[in-house]
Design a protein around this motif. Sequence first.
Motif, short mmCIF file in Angstrom:
data_model
loop_
_atom_site.label_atom_id
_atom_site.label_comp_id
_atom_site.label_asym_id
_atom_site.label_seq_id
_atom_site.Cartn_x
_atom_site.Cartn_y
_atom_site.Cartn_z
N UNK A 15 27.15 -15.10 -65.94
CA UNK A 15 28.56 -15.13 -66.29
C UNK A 15 28.98 -16.46 -66.85
N UNK A 16 28.17 -17.01 -67.73
CA UNK A 16 28.45 -18.30 -68.36
C UNK A 16 27.98 -18.22 -69.80
N UNK A 17 28.90 -18.38 -70.74
CA UNK A 17 28.56 -18.18 -72.14
C UNK A 17 27.51 -19.16 -72.65
N UNK A 18 27.57 -20.41 -72.20
CA UNK A 18 26.61 -21.38 -72.71
C UNK A 18 25.19 -21.09 -72.23
N UNK A 19 25.07 -20.63 -71.00
CA UNK A 19 23.74 -20.28 -70.49
C UNK A 19 23.11 -19.20 -71.37
N UNK A 36 19.03 -27.52 -79.90
CA UNK A 36 20.21 -26.83 -79.36
C UNK A 36 21.50 -27.38 -79.95
N UNK A 37 21.58 -28.71 -80.10
CA UNK A 37 22.81 -29.28 -80.67
C UNK A 37 22.96 -28.90 -82.14
N UNK A 46 28.22 -30.95 -72.05
CA UNK A 46 28.05 -29.56 -71.61
C UNK A 46 26.58 -29.15 -71.71
N UNK A 47 25.91 -29.50 -72.80
CA UNK A 47 24.51 -29.13 -72.95
C UNK A 47 23.65 -29.77 -71.86
N UNK A 48 23.88 -31.05 -71.59
CA UNK A 48 23.12 -31.73 -70.55
C UNK A 48 23.33 -31.05 -69.20
N UNK A 49 24.58 -30.71 -68.90
CA UNK A 49 24.88 -30.05 -67.63
C UNK A 49 24.24 -28.68 -67.52
N UNK A 50 24.31 -27.91 -68.61
CA UNK A 50 23.73 -26.56 -68.56
C UNK A 50 22.21 -26.61 -68.44
#
Length: 299
Positions: A15-19, A36-37, A46-50
């Motif tokens: 339930x997370x769009x970035x994932x 990815x970037x 956000x990318x680092x966190x995901x």
Amino acid sequence: MTGVNAVGRMLGVLGDEWTLLIVQQALLGAARYGDFTARLPISHAVLTGRLKTMTAEDLVTRRVYQDRPVRAEYVLTQRGRALWPVLASVWAWERQWVPRHGDGLPAMHHRACGADVAPVLVCRSCREPTSEKELRVRWGPSGSWPRSVPVLSTRRRSSPDTGRSAPGLFPETMTILGNRWAFAVVVAAFVGTSRFGDFEAQLAVPPSTLADRLATLTDRGILANASGPYLLTKKGRAVLPVLITALQWAEQWYPAAEGPAVLLHHIACGAAFHGALACDSCAEILRGNQLERVWHSPS
């Protein structure tokens, strides 16, 4: 026994769009941070966190390929690669139900038979196409609404939905999957929940959040409530392959000791339902390594 079951893990992880978008790009060959970037409109934070969360969830593994300076790539694990049926179902739903994509989405090509494919959800036992009307659903040994509440928080993209999207992004699907409460509402609707109070009680969702999600799903044509209850539309019912493939993925990779969270029975053949995606041209069960993207020139 307590603890979040497979449904809750499904809602929380997927339930997370970035994932989902990161997994999609990884399936298409992205591995390094710059890949990815370059492919996604995502901030570095956000990318680092995901990627950190996805590594902890064993969706990707971090591999250092350079020591000075340290550089790493993120490669899908077996658990991450197993998400391909979910992404294939998302792709097919968007192509059929969301014609407003600015540049359109490429077709999926089935290498085994040589045809463009629209995946069809079938029963593994009888190989027949299956709709929600042919399924009987009940809670399994680890199933209940309290145990199905998602635990991971989500953060939606801040950019507005302009009605256009870059190729490969799924704005309509992310209305459902990209927010854990919207995803939970759709799952509840598939098992018969239709009243505001029932959604609120079963999902333990704040009323203001629930009202917002119901309004969004209704606006997108996934739910309709002209007569009072919130009912799935034809477009909403067509989300079934996405939900089934996501549920089966979660049951496989996050099993509860006491058994499945959800039990599905195929009324047509009388067997326990285990879904698969089949090619609509040759009827063969699809495999992820048999699918490729194909861009067709406008006629």
